[in-house]
Design an enzyme around this catalytic site. Sequence first.
Site, short mmCIF file in Angstrom:
data_model
loop_
_atom_site.label_atom_id
_atom_site.label_comp_id
_atom_site.label_asym_id
_atom_site.label_seq_id
_atom_site.Cartn_x
_atom_site.Cartn_y
_atom_site.Cartn_z
N VAL A 1 -5.91 -0.42 2.70
CA VAL A 1 -5.52 -1.42 3.06
C VAL A 1 -6.83 -2.16 1.61
CG1 VAL A 1 -6.00 -3.93 4.09
CG2 VAL A 1 -4.65 -1.55 5.04
N ASP B 1 -19.17 3.34 12.52
CA ASP B 1 -17.57 4.00 11.76
C ASP B 1 -17.02 2.99 11.52
OD1 ASP B 1 -15.20 5.09 11.25
OD2 ASP B 1 -15.37 6.87 12.66
N ASP C 1 -11.76 -1.55 4.98
CA ASP C 1 -11.42 -2.98 5.11
C ASP C 1 -11.87 -3.96 5.04
OD1 ASP C 1 -8.97 -0.85 4.87
OD2 ASP C 1 -8.26 -1.58 5.96
N LYS D 1 -6.13 10.35 0.89
CA LYS D 1 -6.03 8.43 1.12
C LYS D 1 -7.12 8.14 0.03
CE LYS D 1 -6.62 6.29 5.39
NZ LYS D 1 -6.37 6.90 7.33
N LYS E 1 -4.84 -2.23 13.63
CA LYS E 1 -4.46 -1.55 14.30
C LYS E 1 -4.94 -1.06 16.26
CE LYS E 1 -3.45 1.47 10.72
NZ LYS E 1 -3.87 0.46 9.88
N GLU F 1 1.21 -1.44 -0.21
CA GLU F 1 -0.15 0.18 -0.25
C GLU F 1 1.11 0.95 -0.12
OE1 GLU F 1 -1.72 1.49 4.11
OE2 GLU F 1 -1.04 0.00 4.65
#
Length: 305
Positions: A107, A139, A143, A87, A160, A26
């Site tokens: 991703v 939210d 991905d 992004k 994460k 990425e």
Amino acid sequence: MTDFQIRYGAEVAEALRAGRPVVALESTIVSHGLPRPDNLRVAREIEAAVRADGAVPATIGMVEGVLVVGLDDAQLTRLASSDGVAKLSVRDLALAAATGADGATTVAATSAVAAAAGIRVFATGGLGGVHREAAQTFDESADLTTLSRTPIAVVCAGVKSILDVGATLERLETLGVAVAGYRSRRFPGFFVTDGGFDLDWSVDSPEQVAAVLAARAAHGVQPGALIVANPLPTAEQLDPALHDRTLADGLARLAAEGVTGKAVTPFLLAHFHSATEGASLAVNVRIILRNAALAAQIAVAAATR
């Protein structure tokens, strides 16, 4: 009429034609995930790690509206050093292309583009997932839904740790995305070795991962990704106590400053970098280099089956 076809770097195009192992990478980690000037150095080190284990790196991104599989060094430098790089998730690709944007793929976008290009293995640091308080905010990273329909192996260090890890694993199960620990039955926690959750499956070698990919292709009934969760050795993780303190403080600042949406992850990662005096950055780099090496080994094993 403008040509919106995917462009390929020369080395990647030749490798794909010849059936040589290729690993997708990425570009968001370059433009948004790491501070300058470390980001460009690390991007080059990631590609070097893939090469060292016998595969061809294919860093994916967009330059002036052109979606590129296999950015060259000048293009990589542009995305690493320019302001205003978008992004890009999957939903953004056509809009960015039509408006001539520079963009870094997440991703989700990297997985989708890589699979469309015939690349079977992708290395990243950590996945996006279900955000904390998602029951109120809804939210959740794109991905997850993208991986549910994208046939690619994703080597990562879990999701994460700033996210709701348990909820993310539940969503992956619901979406039919296979998750296996690499030489572990515990799901890694990105900065820390153990994310606190058991896994049903583990794989013990690159060859075994390649066998899973072959079985999936032969069966033809499993459309989604295989997540290979590769934990850091405990000696290389961020100190867990420091991690927990930093995360709690970062979440409090997030709420106080009203940060939401796409800005959440960069905000919290920058907070980790600052609050840990660079220790989290060093761990982040170790994560992606280890994952790049393992992904290359898997791609080599898969290419020989």
